[in-house]
Design a protein around this motif. Structure first.
Motif, mmCIF file in Angstrom:
data_model
loop_
_atom_site.group_PDB
_atom_site.id
_atom_site.type_symbol
_atom_site.label_atom_id
_atom_site.label_comp_id
_atom_site.label_asym_id
_atom_site.label_seq_id
_atom_site.Cartn_x
_atom_site.Cartn_y
_atom_site.Cartn_z
ATOM 1 N N UNK A 143 -13.036 -0.736 -7.883
ATOM 2 C CA UNK A 143 -11.978 -1.340 -8.693
ATOM 3 C C UNK A 143 -11.762 -2.751 -8.177
ATOM 4 N N UNK A 144 -11.861 -3.741 -9.049
ATOM 5 C CA UNK A 144 -11.838 -5.143 -8.637
ATOM 6 C C UNK A 144 -10.707 -5.856 -9.354
ATOM 7 N N UNK A 145 -9.894 -6.573 -8.588
ATOM 8 C CA UNK A 145 -8.788 -7.340 -9.163
ATOM 9 C C UNK A 145 -9.258 -8.659 -9.740
ATOM 10 N N UNK A 146 -8.447 -9.717 -9.553
ATOM 11 C CA UNK A 146 -8.754 -11.014 -10.156
ATOM 12 C C UNK A 146 -9.446 -11.975 -9.194
ATOM 13 N N UNK A 147 -9.746 -11.531 -7.995
ATOM 14 C CA UNK A 147 -10.357 -12.404 -6.991
ATOM 15 C C UNK A 147 -11.865 -12.462 -7.222
ATOM 16 N N UNK A 187 -15.863 -9.447 -17.280
ATOM 17 C CA UNK A 187 -14.800 -8.441 -17.377
ATOM 18 C C UNK A 187 -13.482 -8.975 -16.829
ATOM 19 N N UNK A 188 -13.558 -9.725 -15.742
ATOM 20 C CA UNK A 188 -12.334 -10.270 -15.140
ATOM 21 C C UNK A 188 -11.785 -11.441 -15.952
ATOM 22 N N UNK A 189 -12.646 -12.424 -16.207
ATOM 23 C CA UNK A 189 -12.177 -13.659 -16.846
ATOM 24 C C UNK A 189 -11.830 -13.454 -18.315
ATOM 25 N N UNK A 190 -12.786 -12.950 -19.084
ATOM 26 C CA UNK A 190 -12.585 -12.851 -20.528
ATOM 27 C C UNK A 190 -11.863 -11.573 -20.926
ATOM 28 N N UNK A 191 -12.092 -10.479 -20.179
ATOM 29 C CA UNK A 191 -11.447 -9.218 -20.513
ATOM 30 C C UNK A 191 -10.042 -9.120 -19.965
ATOM 31 N N UNK A 192 -9.906 -9.009 -18.642
ATOM 32 C CA UNK A 192 -8.596 -8.758 -18.042
ATOM 33 C C UNK A 192 -7.659 -9.957 -18.086
ATOM 34 N N UNK A 193 -8.192 -11.169 -17.887
ATOM 35 C CA UNK A 193 -7.338 -12.356 -17.884
ATOM 36 C C UNK A 193 -7.268 -13.040 -19.253
ATOM 37 N N UNK A 194 -8.078 -12.569 -20.196
ATOM 38 C CA UNK A 194 -8.050 -13.054 -21.585
ATOM 39 C C UNK A 194 -8.235 -14.570 -21.667
ATOM 40 N N UNK A 224 1.908 -9.194 -17.864
ATOM 41 C CA UNK A 224 1.094 -8.278 -18.671
ATOM 42 C C UNK A 224 -0.368 -8.244 -18.234
ATOM 43 N N UNK A 225 -0.767 -9.144 -17.330
ATOM 44 C CA UNK A 225 -2.166 -9.222 -16.917
ATOM 45 C C UNK A 225 -2.393 -8.943 -15.430
ATOM 46 N N UNK A 226 -1.365 -9.133 -14.610
ATOM 47 C CA UNK A 226 -1.571 -9.174 -13.162
ATOM 48 C C UNK A 226 -2.063 -7.869 -12.556
ATOM 49 N N UNK A 227 -1.763 -6.726 -13.170
ATOM 50 C CA UNK A 227 -2.147 -5.442 -12.583
ATOM 51 C C UNK A 227 -3.452 -4.880 -13.145
ATOM 52 N N UNK A 228 -4.094 -5.620 -14.005
ATOM 53 C CA UNK A 228 -5.349 -5.141 -14.584
ATOM 54 C C UNK A 228 -6.469 -5.115 -13.544
ATOM 55 N N UNK A 229 -7.391 -4.186 -13.706
ATOM 56 C CA UNK A 229 -8.518 -4.061 -12.804
ATOM 57 C C UNK A 229 -9.817 -3.886 -13.599
ATOM 58 N N UNK A 230 -10.890 -4.422 -13.057
ATOM 59 C CA UNK A 230 -12.228 -4.145 -13.594
ATOM 60 C C UNK A 230 -12.814 -2.990 -12.804
ATOM 61 N N UNK A 247 -13.281 -3.198 -18.436
ATOM 62 C CA UNK A 247 -12.065 -3.961 -18.183
ATOM 63 C C UNK A 247 -10.923 -3.382 -19.001
ATOM 64 N N UNK A 248 -9.712 -3.894 -18.780
ATOM 65 C CA UNK A 248 -8.523 -3.389 -19.465
ATOM 66 C C UNK A 248 -8.030 -4.352 -20.536
ATOM 67 N N UNK A 249 -8.942 -5.195 -21.012
ATOM 68 C CA UNK A 249 -8.620 -6.127 -22.082
ATOM 69 C C UNK A 249 -8.803 -5.498 -23.451
ATOM 70 N N UNK A 250 -8.786 -6.356 -24.459
ATOM 71 C CA UNK A 250 -8.847 -5.874 -25.842
ATOM 72 C C UNK A 250 -10.265 -5.883 -26.404
ATOM 73 N N UNK A 251 -11.247 -6.281 -25.596
ATOM 74 C CA UNK A 251 -12.621 -6.307 -26.071
ATOM 75 C C UNK A 251 -12.888 -7.509 -26.962
ATOM 76 N N UNK A 252 -14.055 -7.512 -27.597
ATOM 77 C CA UNK A 252 -14.415 -8.593 -28.512
ATOM 78 C C UNK A 252 -15.329 -8.023 -29.577
#
Length: 300
Positions: A143-147, A187-194, A224-230, A247-252
């Protein structure tokens, strides 16, 4: 002993420009070649740890160099320097064995880091553990955060295991891990951080990596984004490797990209991550919402 990087370009001015960028990394010993034939001659005479090459050159060009290296120097990663107009050759070179590419418009921001990561993986591959030969299967969950700095640590762990198990040849392993790295980054940049592709490109143009880091930090603080994980699952076997990144984003709209040729992605570095993912593994598939991608590398 410093890693030796061979810069291949028929333009003396461009060779010196690229050499200057690489020399900012004091760990590199930069050598030069004027075309593919000159590069192969130099490789036959002394150790080369990575090659950075232009695509279109008189004599033996970048594609032919990649093809020859795949036969005789598969353990040495190749980074392509791409420009508008050579998309067809660049796509073919990636398919035929190159490890990564950097658009010429982004050399200052991307080249040194790209080369350093590939060199580290190639060196790790040469120092694999003998005990790994006894391993038949290995499964990892992360599980990877935003780092973004954690991406390299995670991918290096997987690469070391692939190397120990001798999954594929050195080029297969390096290429698969490059695709994996891009998938996690997306997954981190475009998915979780949108962060959209155009927004990321604008930040890179305005202030390079510093501006990109500021953008990431700002998004990471949003409630709404800080706790998301890849989430990554890596399944390694003797004859194949499979990576699933969610990722926990909305996809594309993955279907809108399905009809694109690899050549469509080279212009100014557009969708670089997708380009590498499609080029460097044998199969890529998205789930219905396109917030999970599975990459597969098969080794005959």
């Amino acid at each position: 002993m410093k890693p030796v990087i061979l810069v291949v370009d028929d333009s003396r001015v461009d060779r010196r420009l690229v050499g200057g960028l690489l020399n900012q990394q004091t760990t590199f010993d930069v050598k030069f070649a004027s075309d593919g034939n000159d590069a192969l001659r130099r490789m036959s005479q002394s150790r080369i740890d990575a090659v950075v090459t232009d695509i279109v050159m008189p004599g033996k060009g970048g594609l032919q160099l990649v093809q020859e290296m795949r036969k005789h120097y598969s353990q040495t990663p190749v980074v392509l320097m791409t420009a508008c107009g050579n998309e067809d050759i660049s796509a073919e070179a990636l398919t035929n064995g190159a490890s990564s590419y950097v658009p010429k418009s982004q050399l200052g921001d991307r080249l040194s880091l790209t080369v350093a990561r590939l060199v580290n993986r190639a060196m790790t591959d040469r120092c694999r553990s003998l005990s790994g030969k006894l391993m038949t299967t290995s499964v990892f969950h992360f599980e990877i955060g935003h780092d973004l700095f954690m991406i390299e640590t995670v991918v290096n762990t997987i690469h070391r295991t692939m190397s120990s198990m001798q999954i594929g040849d050195p080029s297969d392993r390096i290429r698969a891990c490059t695709a994996l790295e891009e998938a996690i980054s997306n997954a981190i940049l475009h998915g979780n951080l949108e962060i959209g592709e155009m927004e990321l490109a604008a930040a890179r143009r305005s202030g390079g990596n510093l501006a990109v880091n500021r953008l990431i930090e700002a998004r990471s603080r949003q409630p709404n984004l800080r706790d998301r994980r890849a989430r990554l699952r890596a399944e390694l076997h003797r004859d194949f490797a499979r990576f699933s990144i969610c990722d926990q984003g909305h996809g594309f709209d993955a279907l809108s990209r399905a009809g694109h040729d690899l050549r469509d992605y080279f212009d100014a570095g557009k969708d670089r991550g997708l380009t590498l993912m499609h080029s460097l593994v044998d199969d890529i598939a998205f789930n219905e919402s396109a917030n999970e991608v599975t990459l597969a590398k098969v080794h005959a």
